[in-house]
Design an enzyme around this catalytic site. Structure first.
Site, PDB file in Angstrom:
ATOM      1  N   HIS A  69       0.834  -1.212   0.000  1.00 38.71           N
ATOM      2  CA  HIS A  69       0.000   0.000   0.000  1.00 38.71           C
ATOM      3  C   HIS A  69       0.864   1.256   0.000  1.00 38.71           C
ATOM      4  CE1 HIS A  69      -3.104  -2.877   0.941  1.00 38.71           C
ATOM      5  NE2 HIS A  69      -4.006  -1.933   0.786  1.00 38.71           N
ATOM      6  N   GLN A  90      -7.945   8.553  -2.053  1.00 39.74           N
ATOM      7  CA  GLN A  90      -7.237   9.571  -1.268  1.00 39.74           C
ATOM      8  C   GLN A  90      -7.751  10.959  -1.611  1.00 39.74           C
ATOM      9  OE1 GLN A  90      -3.084   9.215  -0.654  1.00 39.74           O
ATOM     10  NE2 GLN A  90      -3.095   6.997  -0.512  1.00 39.74           N
ATOM     11  N   PHE A 121       0.980   2.802   7.329  1.00 41.05           N
ATOM     12  CA  PHE A 121      -0.341   2.978   7.934  1.00 41.05           C
ATOM     13  C   PHE A 121      -1.411   2.777   6.861  1.00 41.05           C
ATOM     14  CE2 PHE A 121      -3.696   6.192   8.990  1.00 41.05           C
ATOM     15  CZ  PHE A 121      -4.152   5.621  10.167  1.00 41.05           C
ATOM     16  N   VAL A 122      -2.273   1.790   7.052  1.00 38.72           N
ATOM     17  CA  VAL A 122      -3.333   1.524   6.070  1.00 38.72           C
ATOM     18  C   VAL A 122      -4.679   1.752   6.736  1.00 38.72           C
ATOM     19  CG1 VAL A 122      -4.439  -0.214   4.602  1.00 38.72           C
ATOM     20  CG2 VAL A 122      -1.940  -0.125   4.771  1.00 38.72           C
ATOM     21  N   CYS A 124      -9.003   2.629   5.668  1.00 35.65           N
ATOM     22  CA  CYS A 124     -10.003   2.759   4.608  1.00 35.65           C
ATOM     23  C   CYS A 124     -10.400   4.229   4.533  1.00 35.65           C
ATOM     24  CB  CYS A 124     -11.208   1.875   4.918  1.00 35.65           C
ATOM     25  SG  CYS A 124     -12.486   1.976   3.655  1.00 35.65           S
TER      26      CYS A 124
END
Lengths: 169, 169
Positions: A69, A90, A121-122, A124
């Site tokens: 990611h 984003q 850092f992932v 949603c």
């Protein structure tokens, strides 16, 4: 494109992989694995198959998924090499349009996060706006690596569900 | 490019993933996972980490890895969308330069193989020449799906070792 579940269930694996290749960011292996679980009864059912693939991975494998990611609002976004899906996500969260202060704060916390955990850092972003994200990364920095791997993968599952939904629109 | 193991061990994950992204065909998740196993002492050690990643996958995941591979001398080669690594490997084995009869035979056996197993025939073409490959696919057609999944993944490991070696040249 508009797609029916019947046509998805009738796809050969090449076509299926091409259609769902970025449901998990930069991880066509997910689609290539999930094809074996046909037929699917619903978007939810298909999403759960992607979830089961993620759950089946070793810890290294799960961390690997997170490493595929992009940094949020980071280097990759700036260099314009975000995937089509990430770029849209984003941008919708306001992450491609931060003030200088916000950029600095997010950049610093991102770096702390990656240094601590060894993966980005992932989150949603379609379920969170930029303020919640900047606050969220601060809180998640307090977790252990194991906790963050699990939380990250749960976010990957939520992202996958939304991306699957988009593909069927 | 010439690369030292020290410089590989010092790589951040983005750089590592970019360098080793196609050690397993179209599966950057392998490199993204293996990064966690640093430091590596040798090419063999690094290759074994890729092997351990493959072994850690579920059956669906292993079949998925095979599905990310191109048809040998098939449709994908013809349309010019082979990965750089596959293109070189298939060309060295003589697979991009078959007679019409050989093409027909390989095409038919490939199709039988995919229909039977649900993934393409994967063989380390750099360790086999075209006649051995055309004969090999005939013999492997007699196996069970489980046997072929295992044999396919063992071939993926041999391909990975050779691709790693190339990267260090």
């Amino acid at each position: 494109m508009s797609l029916s579940m019947d046509s998805v269930n009738a796809m050969g694996y090449d076509n299926f992989i091409n259609t769902f290749r970025n449901v998990v960011e930069h991880c066509p292996l997910a689609a290539a694995s999930v094809w074996a679980d046909r037929p699917f009864s619903s978007e939810k059912d298909l999403g759960e198959a992607f979830g089961a693939f993620l759950d089946s991975l070793s810890n290294n494998g799960k961390e690997g998924v997170l490493r595929l990611h992009p940094d949020l609002a980071g280097r990759i976004a700036k260099s314009g090499t975000l995937s089509k899906e990430s770029s849209l996500e984003q941008s919708q969260a306001g992450l491609l349009d931060l003030t200088e202060d916000e950029q600095k704060q997010l950049g610093e916390r991102n770096k702390l996060y990656q240094d601590k955990f060894g993966f980005p850092f992932v989150i949603c972003v379609r379920e969170n706006k930029k303020n919640a994200i900047i606050q969220g990364i601060k809180e998640r920095l307090e977790h252990t690596k194991e906790e963050e791997c699990e939380i990250g993968v749960e976010n990957v599952k939520r992202i996958a569900l939304l991306r699957i939904h988009d593909i069927f629109q």
